[in-house]
Write an enzyme that holds these catalytic residues in place. Structure first.
Site, PDB file in Angstrom:
ATOM      1  N   GLY A  31       0.795  -1.223   0.000  1.00  0.00           N
ATOM      2  CA  GLY A  31       0.000   0.000   0.000  1.00  0.00           C
ATOM      3  C   GLY A  31       0.828   1.274   0.000  1.00  0.00           C
ATOM      4  N   THR A  82      -7.223  -6.465   0.454  1.00  0.00           N
ATOM      5  CA  THR A  82      -6.361  -7.423   1.151  1.00  0.00           C
ATOM      6  C   THR A  82      -6.455  -8.821   0.547  1.00  0.00           C
ATOM      7  OG1 THR A  82      -8.147  -7.701   2.759  1.00  0.00           O
ATOM      8  CG2 THR A  82      -6.365  -6.177   3.340  1.00  0.00           C
ATOM      9  N   ASP A 104       2.051  -2.735   8.511  1.00  0.00           N
ATOM     10  CA  ASP A 104       1.943  -1.467   9.242  1.00  0.00           C
ATOM     11  C   ASP A 104       1.496  -1.681  10.684  1.00  0.00           C
ATOM     12  OD1 ASP A 104      -0.692  -2.193   8.908  1.00  0.00           O
ATOM     13  OD2 ASP A 104      -1.308  -0.360   7.861  1.00  0.00           O
ATOM     14  N   HIS A 158      38.689  22.699  26.625  1.00  0.00           N
ATOM     15  CA  HIS A 158      37.706  23.685  26.202  1.00  0.00           C
ATOM     16  C   HIS A 158      38.098  24.369  24.897  1.00  0.00           C
ATOM     17  CE1 HIS A 158      39.818  25.240  30.012  1.00  0.00           C
ATOM     18  NE2 HIS A 158      40.656  25.371  29.021  1.00  0.00           N
ATOM     19  N   TYR A 180      39.195  22.576  18.393  1.00  0.00           N
ATOM     20  CA  TYR A 180      38.774  21.756  17.256  1.00  0.00           C
ATOM     21  C   TYR A 180      39.912  20.819  16.881  1.00  0.00           C
ATOM     22  CZ  TYR A 180      37.736  20.172  12.573  1.00  0.00           C
ATOM     23  OH  TYR A 180      37.529  19.365  11.484  1.00  0.00           O
TER      24      TYR A 180
END
Length: 460
Positions: free
Chosen positions: A11, A78, A102, A362, A365
């Site tokens: 479906g 169905t 489902d 702190h 990167y």
């Protein structure tokens, strides 16, 4: 006797208002179709057939290699969908489970009980039913004065009396395989929907004097069929409660299980503490005695024992035991933080390996880097790894000390025990045991500030 299974997944799901086939919408990390398939697998079917139609190739990909497939090019009900499976199952001796794709809340235990009930009662067909407080929209189970099932009436075809019945059809059945396909040859589209109803085979069996039974679910929630986003959210809520309850039973502490979101495949060891608003997704694994604080979001990552993750995001990475991450850290994909690492607030790590007991406290990167053990990153350190076209690697050996506000321009190697002075821009390799200073010398121009407008002498 062999068992077989037919999963109806053809479906479109118009009420979902989505380009995605309905059965591919996810509940707690996996598609509804996968939930159903896993439940069906508990009965160990000798053959599983999935009926596909709308965007068939997308649906096929989910169960590829695990199921046979058959196409329903037109969605004519169905009954018609099950007819499409005849080529795969025709003539086989045994019982066939028919279930919609489902219904993600159905459990394998309930399906096993349904099969056992069917076999033990020697039924030609058994309907999985449930008792609904509000049965509107469901097919009703009609029984005679002896309590025997006589037929199933769809909502649009039900009369006033039948609409009062609270026992509903969940859309899951077990049939004698041969009799199922024989009966399907005798159904038609003379109904309000103009479709081939699978439920019409029940009336055919009854008219032939064959035995039809009904097994009533103990938990109505398992019967939920998802047809729209409201039902999808309901399924998510129920699944979340199930998942969290299972983890609590297994020794995990939840500060607020109603505000904790854990996918179905996540693994959590005992004595983990999870605060509110934590999300664990995909194949994440969390080791014993770890603490995940409020706001932590982890995707497809492995977290070792005795770690503390504070309000941080970790994606597709490994954090070994005893590490601490956060607050407000972001561990991006393909990173590894080894034992005892500390990643502090506002630190981002991407595609890097950080060695044992290394600290980045702190505002740092670290990207595309190989970092040894016992390294210290001062605040504001940046690995400059991208020139606009290519990524380059930074390699930092054991016990190095990276001064605050260092800019490390890759490709770059920093040796054992080396030190970079605060504020340096490092462009060349730094040998072991060396100090690298990459900044201009400070020059003080005495009296020069007097000429500036901000100086008190310039104010009138």
């Amino acid at each position: 006797m062999s068992h077989y299974a037919i999963i109806l997944a053809a479906g479109k799901g118009t009420r979902m208002k989505s380009d995605l086939p309905k059965v591919l919408h996810k509940v707690s990390g996996i598609t509804m179709l996968e939930h159903v398939f896993r439940a069906v697998s508990v009965i160990e079917p000798a053959k599983n057939v999935t009926v596909i139609g709308h965007k068939a190739e997308l649906v096929r990909e989910v169960l590829d290699g695990q199921s046979a497939f058959t196409m329903q090019t037109e969605q004519l009900g169905t009954g018609h969908a099950v007819m499409m499976a005849e080529e795969e199952l025709a003539g086989l001796e045994g019982q066939t489970l028919v279930i919609a794709g489902d219904t993600p809340l159905i459990t394998g235990e309930s399906l096993k009980n349904l099969i056992d009930f069917h076999v033990n009662h020697k039924n030609v067909a058994t309907i999985l039913t449930a008792t609904a407080d509000n049965p509107f929209g469901y097919g009703r189970i009609i029984r005679n004065e002896n309590g025997e099932v006589t037929k199933i009436v769809e909502q649009k075809d039900a009369n006033e009396f039948e609409q009062q019945v609270k026992e509903i059809n969940t859309g899951t059945y077990v049939f004698d395989n041969k009799r199922l396909f024989e009966a399907l040859k005798n159904i038609n589209t003379n109904n309000a929907q103009g479709e081939y109803y699978l439920t019409d085979v029940i009336s055919i069996f009854r008219e032939n004097g064959e035995k039809v039974g009904a097994y009533i679910l103990r938990d109505f929630e398992e019967s939920l069929g998802v047809n729209d986003r409201v039902a999808l959210a309901t399924a998510e809520d129920v699944m979340r409660r199930r998942i969290n309850k299972t983890h609590m039973i297994n020794g995990v502490t939840f500060q607020n299980p109603n505000a904790t979101y854990i996918d179905v495949d996540v693994e959590i060891a005992p004595d983990v503490v999870i605060e509110a608003n934590v999300t664990l997704k995909g194949q994440t694994k969390v080791g014993a005695e770890s603490v995940l604080t409020n706001g932590t979001y982890i995707v497809d990552s492995t977290i070792g024992a005795n770690t503390v993750i504070t309000n941080s995001m970790i994606e597709h990475s490994v954090v070994e035991k005893g590490a601490t991450v956060g607050p407000f850290a972001h561990i991006r994909p393909d990173s590894m933080l080894k034992e005892g690492v500390h990643i502090g607030n506002f630190v981002e790590v991407k595609g890097s390996t950080i060695g044992e007991n290394t600290k980045a406290g702190h505002l740092t990167y670290i990207g595309n880097a190989e970092v040894g053990s016992d390294v210290n990153f001062g605040a504001g350190t940046i690995t400059v790894n991208y020139d606009g076209q290519h990524k380059f690697k930074t390699q930092i050996a054991n016990n190095a000390f990276i001064g605050s506000n260092s800019t490390l321009i890759a490709p770059l190697e920093i040796g054992d025990n080396a030190l970079t002075a605060a504020g340096s821009t490092i462009t060349d390799n730094v040998p072991a045991d060396s100090v690298a200073i990459g900044r201009s010398r400070q020059v003080n121009k005495e009296g020069y500030a007097i000429k500036k407008p901000h100086h008190p002498s310039q104010q009138k």
